[in-house]
Design a protein around this motif. Structure first.
Motif, PDB file in Angstrom:
ATOM      1  N   GLY A   1       0.010   1.448  -8.280  1.00  0.00           N
ATOM      2  CA  GLY A   1      -0.414   0.119  -8.752  1.00  0.00           C
ATOM      3  C   GLY A   1      -1.766   0.185  -9.457  1.00  0.00           C
ATOM      4  O   GLY A   1      -2.586  -0.735  -9.371  1.00  0.00           O
TER       5      GLY A   1
ATOM      6  N   PHE B   1      -2.891  -0.112 -12.463  1.00  0.00           N
ATOM      7  CA  PHE B   1      -3.338  -1.028 -13.519  1.00  0.00           C
ATOM      8  C   PHE B   1      -3.692  -2.411 -12.995  1.00  0.00           C
ATOM      9  O   PHE B   1      -3.962  -3.323 -13.770  1.00  0.00           O
TER      10      PHE B   1
ATOM     11  N   ILE C   1      -7.644  -4.055  -8.601  1.00  0.00           N
ATOM     12  CA  ILE C   1      -8.420  -3.055  -7.855  1.00  0.00           C
ATOM     13  C   ILE C   1      -8.272  -1.668  -8.480  1.00  0.00           C
ATOM     14  O   ILE C   1      -9.251  -0.940  -8.655  1.00  0.00           O
TER      15      ILE C   1
ATOM     16  N   ARG D   1       4.213   0.083 -14.838  1.00  0.00           N
ATOM     17  CA  ARG D   1       4.046  -0.167 -16.270  1.00  0.00           C
ATOM     18  C   ARG D   1       2.896   0.692 -16.768  1.00  0.00           C
ATOM     19  O   ARG D   1       2.052   1.124 -15.969  1.00  0.00           O
TER      20      ARG D   1
ATOM     21  N   GLY E   1       1.621  -3.661  -5.331  1.00  0.00           N
ATOM     22  CA  GLY E   1       2.030  -4.772  -4.493  1.00  0.00           C
ATOM     23  C   GLY E   1       2.254  -6.036  -5.308  1.00  0.00           C
ATOM     24  O   GLY E   1       1.891  -6.118  -6.482  1.00  0.00           O
TER      25      GLY E   1
ATOM     26  N   LEU F   1       1.311  -9.992  -5.100  1.00  0.00           N
ATOM     27  CA  LEU F   1       0.326 -10.805  -4.383  1.00  0.00           C
ATOM     28  C   LEU F   1       0.860 -12.194  -3.995  1.00  0.00           C
ATOM     29  O   LEU F   1       2.005 -12.525  -4.290  1.00  0.00           O
TER      30      LEU F   1
ATOM     31  N   VAL G   1       8.918  -4.731  -3.108  1.00  0.00           N
ATOM     32  CA  VAL G   1       7.771  -3.900  -3.513  1.00  0.00           C
ATOM     33  C   VAL G   1       6.832  -3.670  -2.319  1.00  0.00           C
ATOM     34  O   VAL G   1       6.439  -2.539  -2.030  1.00  0.00           O
TER      35      VAL G   1
ATOM     36  N   SER H   1      -4.805  -4.154   3.120  1.00  0.00           N
ATOM     37  CA  SER H   1      -4.088  -5.337   3.591  1.00  0.00           C
ATOM     38  C   SER H   1      -4.887  -6.562   3.149  1.00  0.00           C
ATOM     39  O   SER H   1      -5.687  -6.456   2.207  1.00  0.00           O
ATOM     40  N   THR H   2      -4.736  -7.655   3.808  1.00  0.00           N
ATOM     41  CA  THR H   2      -5.241  -8.913   3.252  1.00  0.00           C
ATOM     42  C   THR H   2      -5.447  -9.975   4.326  1.00  0.00           C
ATOM     43  O   THR H   2      -4.788  -9.944   5.373  1.00  0.00           O
TER      44      THR H   2
ATOM     45  N   LYS I   1       2.780  -8.020   4.351  1.00  0.00           N
ATOM     46  CA  LYS I   1       1.552  -7.238   4.529  1.00  0.00           C
ATOM     47  C   LYS I   1       1.266  -6.950   6.013  1.00  0.00           C
ATOM     48  O   LYS I   1       0.793  -5.864   6.336  1.00  0.00           O
TER      49      LYS I   1
ATOM     50  N   ILE J   1     -11.178 -10.961  -3.919  1.00  0.00           N
ATOM     51  CA  ILE J   1     -12.104 -10.024  -4.565  1.00  0.00           C
ATOM     52  C   ILE J   1     -12.466 -10.552  -5.953  1.00  0.00           C
ATOM     53  O   ILE J   1     -11.595 -10.873  -6.764  1.00  0.00           O
TER      54      ILE J   1
HETATM   55  N1  LIG Z   1      -7.253  -8.441  -5.417  1.00  0.00           N
HETATM   56  C1  LIG Z   1      -7.438  -9.053  -4.271  1.00  0.00           C
HETATM   57  O1  LIG Z   1      -8.190 -10.048  -4.203  1.00  0.00           O
HETATM   58  C2  LIG Z   1      -6.771  -8.538  -3.024  1.00  0.00           C
HETATM   59  C3  LIG Z   1      -7.077  -9.164  -1.808  1.00  0.00           C
HETATM   60  C4  LIG Z   1      -6.457  -8.718  -0.648  1.00  0.00           C
HETATM   61  C5  LIG Z   1      -5.597  -7.637  -0.683  1.00  0.00           C
HETATM   62  N2  LIG Z   1      -5.307  -7.032  -1.880  1.00  0.00           N
HETATM   63  C6  LIG Z   1      -4.350  -5.910  -1.840  1.00  0.00           C
HETATM   64  O2  LIG Z   1      -4.791  -4.836  -2.660  1.00  0.00           O
HETATM   65  C7  LIG Z   1      -3.687  -4.221  -3.323  1.00  0.00           C
HETATM   66  C8  LIG Z   1      -3.948  -4.187  -4.806  1.00  0.00           C
HETATM   67  O3  LIG Z   1      -4.214  -5.497  -5.242  1.00  0.00           O
HETATM   68  P1  LIG Z   1      -4.550  -5.867  -6.763  1.00  0.00           P
HETATM   69  O4  LIG Z   1      -5.360  -7.103  -6.714  1.00  0.00           O
HETATM   70  O5  LIG Z   1      -5.031  -4.707  -7.500  1.00  0.00           O
HETATM   71  O6  LIG Z   1      -3.093  -6.283  -7.244  1.00  0.00           O
HETATM   72  P2  LIG Z   1      -2.595  -6.527  -8.746  1.00  0.00           P
HETATM   73  O7  LIG Z   1      -1.496  -7.512  -8.655  1.00  0.00           O
HETATM   74  O8  LIG Z   1      -3.739  -6.798  -9.648  1.00  0.00           O
HETATM   75  O9  LIG Z   1      -2.004  -5.094  -9.100  1.00  0.00           O
HETATM   76  C9  LIG Z   1      -0.842  -4.588  -8.491  1.00  0.00           C
HETATM   77  C10 LIG Z   1      -0.292  -3.507  -9.393  1.00  0.00           C
HETATM   78  O10 LIG Z   1       0.924  -3.073  -8.807  1.00  0.00           O
HETATM   79  C11 LIG Z   1       1.824  -2.812  -9.852  1.00  0.00           C
HETATM   80  N3  LIG Z   1       3.195  -2.876  -9.350  1.00  0.00           N
HETATM   81  C12 LIG Z   1       3.963  -3.984  -9.127  1.00  0.00           C
HETATM   82  N4  LIG Z   1       5.180  -3.598  -8.696  1.00  0.00           N
HETATM   83  C13 LIG Z   1       5.164  -2.252  -8.628  1.00  0.00           C
HETATM   84  C14 LIG Z   1       6.120  -1.283  -8.255  1.00  0.00           C
HETATM   85  N5  LIG Z   1       7.358  -1.627  -7.869  1.00  0.00           N
HETATM   86  N6  LIG Z   1       5.773   0.023  -8.314  1.00  0.00           N
HETATM   87  C15 LIG Z   1       4.520   0.400  -8.709  1.00  0.00           C
HETATM   88  N7  LIG Z   1       3.593  -0.464  -9.104  1.00  0.00           N
HETATM   89  C16 LIG Z   1       3.907  -1.782  -9.059  1.00  0.00           C
HETATM   90  C17 LIG Z   1       1.550  -3.873 -10.899  1.00  0.00           C
HETATM   91  O11 LIG Z   1       2.022  -3.457 -12.174  1.00  0.00           O
HETATM   92  C18 LIG Z   1       0.030  -3.983 -10.823  1.00  0.00           C
HETATM   93  O12 LIG Z   1      -0.597  -3.157 -11.778  1.00  0.00           O
HETATM   94  C19 LIG Z   1      -2.445  -5.027  -2.915  1.00  0.00           C
HETATM   95  O13 LIG Z   1      -1.806  -4.343  -1.865  1.00  0.00           O
HETATM   96  C20 LIG Z   1      -3.000  -6.337  -2.388  1.00  0.00           C
HETATM   97  O14 LIG Z   1      -2.186  -6.856  -1.386  1.00  0.00           O
HETATM   98  C21 LIG Z   1      -5.878  -7.464  -3.045  1.00  0.00           C
END
Ligand SMILES: NC(=O)c1ccc[n+]([C@@H]2O[C@H](COP(=O)([O-])OP(=O)(O)OC[C@H]3O[C@@H](n4cnc5c(N)ncnc54)[C@H](O)[C@@H]3O)[C@@H](O)[C@H]2O)c1
Length: 312
Positions: A8, A10, A13, A36, A75, A77, A91, A115-116, A145, A171
């Motif tokens: 994940g 791109f 995070i 992607r 993941g 969201l 996913v 996690s979250t 999650k 975040i």
């Molecule tokens: N960003 C936040 O505020 C936040 C807060 C709490 C937890 N998290 C956790 O951190 C992790 C990353 O979060 P993020 O904000 O970067 O998410 P995001 O949605 O910005 O990025 C997720 C990435 O996963 C990729 N993806 C989707 N389906 C996929 C698949 N089948 N195979 C491979 N890649 C796939 C997407 O293309 C995307 O680039 C997640 O597990 C999320 O639950 C994020």
């Protein structure tokens, strides 16, 4: 030094974690992967297309690239998960199972899974929420999650796999726009402010949620990953957060620097999700076990966000 796989990559995070890891360990030791490809984001980096919901593909990438550690970020969201629960289930849950099972079978040394706060529900105490508490999520995101946290603990206790994880709050970051989480309003507010536009917020003005700035989130992940295993009293649910923030507080903090900024409030379905989550987290176990100590408060976050967004 082995090979680190980031799934994940791109996402919000991943786009910051990959360059951080490359700088720390060298580009040759980091493989970015995602379902992607976005040209130009990671110039000169190693990249593999990878859909984590395919166990065969997860296995092939780990074997072919001789992966030793995984940061599993792929993941779906909260807000997207509520619109497409089937996709979130596949996913988040199947994808994480595939990563854990192949990591175990192919001798991966360490797996880190964020996690979250989405694991909590309305019956969870809202203030200073401890790690061990009532956990009854009602969103597909939260359900998947918390299951991933438990799966991680299971793979650790049953098979000895070194799985670690932390519960992130919302975040705030400027490099990549968040996808469809419930705390995205914070980043959207900054973007509207620097463009000189008013912003219509989808949460109520006084809905408080725990938050942190991206550099602290990245540091926390890497710090936990490098922590001495003997000092860890938890596995997959370490709390991290820097402050409790409401949209009204952020509006005010931004207005100190952008005096004309104007926000209106029109809560939508995301307000109902946010109301199930805590306002603040107890992070003392993370501080004690591996030295978690965020550097950015609200004012520091606002100044750095505005500076970087204006420059970009
Ligand atoms: N960003 C936040 O505020 C936040 C807060 C709490 C937890 N998290 C956790 O951190 C992790 C990353 O979060 P993020 O904000 O970067 O998410 P995001 O949605 O910005 O990025 C997720 C990435 O996963 C990729 N993806 C989707 N389906 C996929 C698949 N089948 N195979 C491979 N890649 C796939 C997407 O293309 C995307 O680039 C997640 O597990 C999320 O639950 C994020």
């Amino acid at each position: 030094m082995g090979t680190i796989l980031v799934t994940g990559a791109f996402g919000q995070i991943g786009t910051e974690l990959v360059p951080f890891l490359e700088k720390k360990f060298g580009k040759e030791h980091v493989i970015a992967s995602d379902i992607r490809n976005v040209e130009g984001v990671f110039p000169g980096s190693r990249f593999r297309m990878l859909d984590v919901s395919s166990r065969k593909d997860v296995s092939a990438v780990i074997r072919e690239e001789d992966v030793t550690s995984i940061f599993h970020l792929a993941g779906i969201l909260s807000a997207t998960g509520e619109k497409n629960p089937d996709l979130a289930f596949s996913v988040n849950l199947n994808g994480t199972y595939n990563i854990l099972a192949e990591a175990r079978d192919l001798g991966v040394e360490k797996v880190l899974i964020p996690s979250t706060i989405g694991v909590f529900g309305t019956s969870t105490p809202k203030k200073g929420t401890p790690v061990e508490t009532v956990i009854r999520p009602s969103t597909m995101y939260g359900i998947t999650k918390i299951s991933c946290e438990l799966l991680g603990e299971y793979f650790h206790s049953k098979f000895g796999l070194d799985v670690r994880g932390l519960r992130f709050p919302g975040i705030i970051s400027y490099r990549t726009a968040p996808t469809a989480g419930t705390t995205d309003y914070s980043v959207e507010m900054f973007l509207h402010a620097i463009r000189g536009n008013p912003y219509s917020c989808y949460l109520k003005k006084d809905t408080g949620l725990p938050m942190m700035y991206m550099p602290d989130a990245i540091n926390a992940m890497v710090q936990l990953c490098e922590a001495d295993s003997a000092r860890l009293t938890r596995r997959t649910d370490y709390h991290v957060s820097a402050y409790s923030l409401t949209p009204g507080m952020l509006e005010e903090a931004i207005r100190k620097h952008v005096p004309d900024f104007h926000v209106t409030y029109a809560p939508d379905f995301r307000e109902a999700i946010a109301e199930q989550w805590p306002e603040s987290l107890d992070c003392s176990i993370s501080s004690r076990d591996w030295g978690f100590s965020p550097k950015y408060g609200i004012e520091e976050t606002v100044i750095d966000m505005l500076e970087n967004l204006r420059r970009d």
